[in-house]
Each structure stands twice: as structure tokens, then as C-alpha cells.
Scaffold this motif. Structure first.
Motif, PDB file in Angstrom:
ATOM      1  N   UNK A 142      56.471 -13.706 -27.262  1.00 11.92           N
ATOM      2  CA  UNK A 142      55.219 -14.272 -28.210  1.00 11.92           C
ATOM      3  C   UNK A 142      53.953 -14.014 -26.940  1.00 11.92           C
ATOM      4  N   UNK A 143      52.997 -13.610 -27.355  1.00 16.25           N
ATOM      5  CA  UNK A 143      51.991 -12.984 -25.803  1.00 16.25           C
ATOM      6  C   UNK A 143      51.280 -14.433 -26.316  1.00 16.25           C
ATOM      7  N   UNK A 144      50.816 -14.540 -24.840  1.00 16.60           N
ATOM      8  CA  UNK A 144      50.186 -16.009 -24.576  1.00 16.60           C
ATOM      9  C   UNK A 144      48.112 -15.686 -24.097  1.00 16.60           C
ATOM     10  N   UNK A 145      47.507 -16.110 -25.714  1.00 18.32           N
ATOM     11  CA  UNK A 145      46.012 -15.161 -25.697  1.00 18.32           C
ATOM     12  C   UNK A 145      45.212 -16.187 -24.025  1.00 18.32           C
ATOM     13  N   UNK A 146      44.190 -15.095 -24.019  1.00 20.55           N
ATOM     14  CA  UNK A 146      43.584 -15.840 -22.595  1.00 20.55           C
ATOM     15  C   UNK A 146      43.285 -17.185 -22.910  1.00 20.55           C
ATOM     16  N   UNK A 147      42.662 -18.149 -22.452  1.00 19.83           N
ATOM     17  CA  UNK A 147      42.381 -19.636 -22.072  1.00 19.83           C
ATOM     18  C   UNK A 147      41.236 -19.762 -22.396  1.00 19.83           C
ATOM     19  N   UNK A 148      40.549 -20.731 -22.909  1.00 18.59           N
ATOM     20  CA  UNK A 148      39.055 -21.099 -22.451  1.00 18.59           C
ATOM     21  C   UNK A 148      38.274 -21.085 -21.496  1.00 18.59           C
ATOM     22  N   UNK A 149      37.927 -21.014 -20.199  1.00 21.74           N
ATOM     23  CA  UNK A 149      37.617 -20.785 -19.526  1.00 21.74           C
ATOM     24  C   UNK A 149      37.689 -19.765 -18.377  1.00 21.74           C
ATOM     25  N   UNK A 150      38.862 -18.643 -18.569  1.00 17.00           N
ATOM     26  CA  UNK A 150      38.619 -16.738 -18.711  1.00 17.00           C
ATOM     27  C   UNK A 150      37.383 -16.944 -18.447  1.00 17.00           C
ATOM     28  N   UNK A 151      37.001 -15.531 -17.999  1.00 14.07           N
ATOM     29  CA  UNK A 151      36.364 -14.265 -17.705  1.00 14.07           C
ATOM     30  C   UNK A 151      36.575 -13.518 -18.436  1.00 14.07           C
ATOM     31  N   UNK A 152      36.352 -13.355 -20.000  1.00 13.16           N
ATOM     32  CA  UNK A 152      36.360 -12.306 -20.667  1.00 13.16           C
ATOM     33  C   UNK A 152      36.727 -10.922 -20.476  1.00 13.16           C
ATOM     34  N   UNK A 153      37.893 -10.310 -20.368  1.00 12.44           N
ATOM     35  CA  UNK A 153      37.603  -8.507 -19.679  1.00 12.44           C
ATOM     36  C   UNK A 153      36.974  -8.203 -20.290  1.00 12.44           C
ATOM     37  N   UNK A 154      36.088  -7.065 -19.526  1.00  6.11           N
ATOM     38  CA  UNK A 154      35.399  -6.078 -20.008  1.00  6.11           C
ATOM     39  C   UNK A 154      35.769  -4.672 -20.596  1.00  6.11           C
ATOM     40  N   UNK A 155      34.758  -4.247 -21.630  1.00  7.83           N
ATOM     41  CA  UNK A 155      36.090  -2.900 -22.006  1.00  7.83           C
ATOM     42  C   UNK A 155      34.419  -2.055 -22.645  1.00  7.83           C
ATOM     43  N   UNK A 156      34.840  -0.539 -23.182  1.00  5.15           N
ATOM     44  CA  UNK A 156      34.268   0.356 -23.454  1.00  5.15           C
ATOM     45  C   UNK A 156      34.533   1.024 -24.602  1.00  5.15           C
ATOM     46  N   UNK A 157      34.907   0.859 -25.874  1.00  4.92           N
ATOM     47  CA  UNK A 157      35.924   0.751 -26.696  1.00  4.92           C
ATOM     48  C   UNK A 157      34.527   2.267 -27.890  1.00  4.92           C
ATOM     49  N   UNK A 158      35.747   3.108 -28.972  1.00  6.46           N
ATOM     50  CA  UNK A 158      34.480   3.603 -29.666  1.00  6.46           C
ATOM     51  C   UNK A 158      34.322   2.405 -30.780  1.00  6.46           C
ATOM     52  N   UNK A 159      33.172   2.716 -31.347  1.00  2.31           N
ATOM     53  CA  UNK A 159      33.216   1.856 -33.045  1.00  2.31           C
ATOM     54  C   UNK A 159      32.773   2.500 -33.554  1.00  2.31           C
ATOM     55  N   UNK A 160      32.248   4.034 -33.227  1.00  3.49           N
ATOM     56  CA  UNK A 160      31.987   5.065 -34.067  1.00  3.49           C
ATOM     57  C   UNK A 160      32.886   6.410 -33.272  1.00  3.49           C
ATOM     58  N   UNK A 161      33.283   7.941 -34.536  1.00  2.00           N
ATOM     59  CA  UNK A 161      33.959   8.217 -33.697  1.00  2.00           C
ATOM     60  C   UNK A 161      33.247   8.863 -32.531  1.00  2.00           C
ATOM     61  N   UNK A 162      31.570   8.778 -32.483  1.00  2.00           N
ATOM     62  CA  UNK A 162      30.832   9.232 -31.153  1.00  2.00           C
ATOM     63  C   UNK A 162      29.530   8.396 -30.773  1.00  2.00           C
ATOM     64  N   UNK A 163      29.821   7.319 -30.821  1.00  2.00           N
ATOM     65  CA  UNK A 163      29.435   6.238 -29.897  1.00  2.00           C
ATOM     66  C   UNK A 163      30.697   4.919 -29.351  1.00  2.00           C
ATOM     67  N   UNK A 164      30.279   4.671 -28.017  1.00  2.00           N
ATOM     68  CA  UNK A 164      31.192   3.886 -26.762  1.00  2.00           C
ATOM     69  C   UNK A 164      30.499   2.474 -27.344  1.00  2.00           C
ATOM     70  N   UNK A 165      31.034   0.761 -27.631  1.00  2.00           N
ATOM     71  CA  UNK A 165      30.613  -0.361 -27.390  1.00  2.00           C
ATOM     72  C   UNK A 165      31.219  -0.709 -26.322  1.00  2.00           C
ATOM     73  N   UNK A 166      30.055  -1.302 -24.944  1.00  2.00           N
ATOM     74  CA  UNK A 166      31.033  -2.184 -24.067  1.00  2.00           C
ATOM     75  C   UNK A 166      30.300  -3.809 -24.487  1.00  2.00           C
ATOM     76  N   UNK A 167      31.426  -4.464 -24.043  1.00  2.00           N
ATOM     77  CA  UNK A 167      31.183  -5.471 -23.994  1.00  2.00           C
ATOM     78  C   UNK A 167      30.724  -6.214 -23.679  1.00  2.00           C
ATOM     79  N   UNK A 168      29.782  -5.751 -22.149  1.00  2.00           N
ATOM     80  CA  UNK A 168      29.141  -5.844 -21.229  1.00  2.00           C
ATOM     81  C   UNK A 168      27.756  -5.975 -21.748  1.00  2.00           C
ATOM     82  N   UNK A 169      27.535  -5.092 -22.404  1.00  2.00           N
ATOM     83  CA  UNK A 169      26.116  -5.202 -23.110  1.00  2.00           C
ATOM     84  C   UNK A 169      25.687  -6.014 -24.192  1.00  2.00           C
ATOM     85  N   UNK A 170      26.378  -6.922 -24.327  1.00  2.00           N
ATOM     86  CA  UNK A 170      25.694  -8.437 -25.151  1.00  2.00           C
ATOM     87  C   UNK A 170      25.807  -9.415 -24.818  1.00  2.00           C
TER      88      UNK A 170
END
Lengths: 173, 155
Positions: free
Chosen positions: B1-29
């Protein structure tokens, strides 16, 4: 996360002996089909354990998916203010698929209560704070959906039928 | 079973589709707390559903200025139908292509099953993981842990 303190207070709706060794708390939504399905099983549990069990019901209306859940909960509180909470509670779960305002009026009428007073209480939001307090308390106590059962403060993550509830209770007796 | 990232770790940025024609990046927040809720699949049973719960509790999250994002491997069209059916008011991100890549980067992917774990992350305004929790797959973890973390974070 599944164990938390949630003292039973005088503002709760309680069935059974205050000194019972088992306290079963349900957080429920009158328009939730799973809660309605669990309702007769809760009655079986109450019959099975008798004086050994105290039952407490708190409101957890999921209003974003159940448009009538809030008014149903407030109607139960209205009936409760007239000493008829549990009768209204039963009527609501037994009719969970048709909890529109017409039904709520008919239900209070059948209990000999005033539909005009219910209408005014709903319009003024007389019982909105009580329902909100139940909901927010539930959130903090780890309610994760409806129904949520807690047996002596421990969330029951098993199925909501009599055999599973009884087995969980037996493990704490 | 995998180990989830721990407190203190920098959250990996990502860009994912939030609707079929729009994406959202974590860094935008960046600048506000973010709740990342990984979950196995859309369309689990209605009233016990974790996303329905978070939708209902969202006003409490917003009191802390926090945004909640759901993440699963379902596609954007699936998310759109699910969000509409459940009247959800927050974004569901599609970790769909390459499948589960973001879930994997958070240690929240189940290789054998091909779905995200039920894992929660509270990320602070600077993009650092403040709290994380992995629930057994069948157990909806509720929101009490999230609210406790937000209170500690913003107090």
C-alpha cells in the motif's frame, strides 16, 4: 477520526433510559432513502435491547441533493415542540419519497397540530438554528454521510441493518 | 500500500482538466488553503458520498478561505455529469491522462485497482502540505479531520 465525544444534552431527542449502557446516536436526513431503509432496523434494535439502549436522533439534512430535507427536519422540530417528535419522525421516514409541503401539512394535521403554526414556523425559520446546530455538530463529530450511526461515540462503519448494528452493539456490551 | 505525502512536503503542482475545455493548476490557488480530496470513483452510493458531504460542508471550508478540489481518474465528461447530478459547486479534477499521474505523485494511487485512494490533503497558502490522511478505501473519512487541520492552520 471515527471516535469522538458527543455529549447527549437536553436539546436532544432521546428515547430510552439515560443510564443505559449503550447510546446509539443517529444523524439522519428524512429525504434520504438509506436513512428511510435503516429506520425499521433501528426500531428492531430498540426492541431487541430495550432498557439497555438509549437512542438519540440528530438532523443532518443534505439539502443540496434533498430539497425537502430541511423543511422536513424543521417540521419534526415543530412537532417536537408540541411533544410529538417521534410520531412525526416515523411519519417522515415512512413517507420519505413525498416530503413536499402538502405532506408536511397533512402530517401535522394528522397529529392534531396546526398547519398554520407549522407554516409560520417554517417561514420564520423558528427551528432552523436547532437543525443547523445538529448538522454542524455532526460535521465535527465525523459524520460522513447519511445515515451515520455512533455507538457509544464510536462511528459504525458497517451496514445499517439489524444484524450489523446488533453485532456492533454486542461488541460494546 | 502506498504512503501518502507527509506534512511539510511541498505539494506537487499539477494541471488537470476541470471541465472538458478548461484546466486548473494547483499553483493558481496559491495564497489560500486548498483541500485536495482524492477518491476512487464518481457515482458511489448517493447519500454516503464523500463529495456530496464536502459540497454540503463547503461553507465551513470557505470560512477558512479554503477551496476544496475533488480528484479521481474519471474523465472530465464523467465528472461533469456527476457534478450536475449531485449539484456540486466545487471543481472535480480528471486525473485521466496519463491515468492517475497526479494521484501517484501524492502517493494516493492504487496500482492494482487503477483508482485513486481515499486520501485527503490540506495544503497551506504557500503550497506546502499541512496535513494528510489516507482512509481505508471503503470508509468515507468525513470532514472532521479537514476542519481540525484548517483550524490549526488558520488560527
Amino acid at each position: 477520526m471515527a471516535v469522538s465525544k458527543m455529549p447527549v444534552t437536553s436539546s436532544d431527542h432521546i428515547q430510552g433510559d439515560a443510564h443505559a449502557p449503550i447510546t446509539l446516536v443517529e444523524y439522519g436526513d428524512y429525504e434520504c432513502p438509506y436513512c428511510a431503509a435503516a429506520h425499521p432496523h433501528v426500531k428492531l434494535v430498540r426492541n431487541r435491547y430495550g432498557r439497555q439502549l438509549r437512542f438519540v436522533f440528530r438532523h443532518f439534512p443534505l439539502t443540496e441533493i434533498h430539497p425537502n430535507a430541511q423543511s422536513a427536519a424543521e417540521s419534526a422540530e415543530f412537532a417536537g415542540a408540541h411533544g410529538r417528535f417521534w410520531e412525526m419522525h416515523d411519519l417522515l421516514f415512512e413517507n420519505h419519497e413525498r416530503l413536499g409541503i402538502e405532506f408536511l401539512f397533512a402530517a401535522v394535521r394528522s397529529l392534531g397540530l396546526s398547519e398554520t403554526e407549522l407554516r409560520d414556523a417554517l417561514a420564520k425559520g423558528t427551528y432552523t438554528p436547532k437543525v443547523r446546530d445538529d448538522f454542524l455538530g455532526g460535521v465535527r463529530h465525523g459524520v460522513n454521510g447519511t445515515p451515520a450511526f455512533f455507538i457509544n461515540n464510536r462511528r459504525h462503519d458497517g451496514a445499517f441493518d439489524f444484524p450489523n448494528l446488533a453485532a456492533a452493539i454486542d461488541s460494546q456490551l | 500500500m502506498s504512503q501518502v505525502l507527509s506534512p511539510g512536503t511541498s505539494a506537487p503542482d499539477f494541471t488537470l482538466h476541470v471541465t472538458p475545455d478548461q484546466c486548473l493548476s494547483l499553483s493558481e490557488l496559491r495564497g489560500k488553503p486548498v483541500i485536495l480530496a482524492f477518491y476512487p470513483a464518481d457515482w458511489s452510493p448517493v447519500c454516503g458520498d464523500q463529495m456530496v458531504l464536502y459540497n454540503q460542508i463547503r461553507p465551513e471550508f470557505l470560512k477558512h478561505g479554503a477551496e476544496v478540489l475533488g480528484v479521481s481518474v474519471d474523465g472530465a465528461w464523467c465528472h461533469q455529469a456527476f457534478a450536475k447530478a449531485r449539484n456540486l459547486h466545487f471543481p472535480l479534477l480528471a486525473d485521466f491522462e496519463p491515468k492517475g499521474a497526479v494521484s501517484k505523485s501524492y502517493g494516493a494511487y492504487r496500482e492494482g485497482d487503477g483508482v485513486s485512494e481515499r486520501a485527503l490533503f490540506v495544503i497551506d497558502k504557500d503550497g506546502v502540505i499541512f496535513w494528510s490522511y489516507r482512509s481505508p478505501l471503503a470508509v468515507n473519512p468525513g470532514a472532521d479531520g479537514i476542519l481540525d487541520a484548517l483550524e490549526r492552520l488558520t488560527s
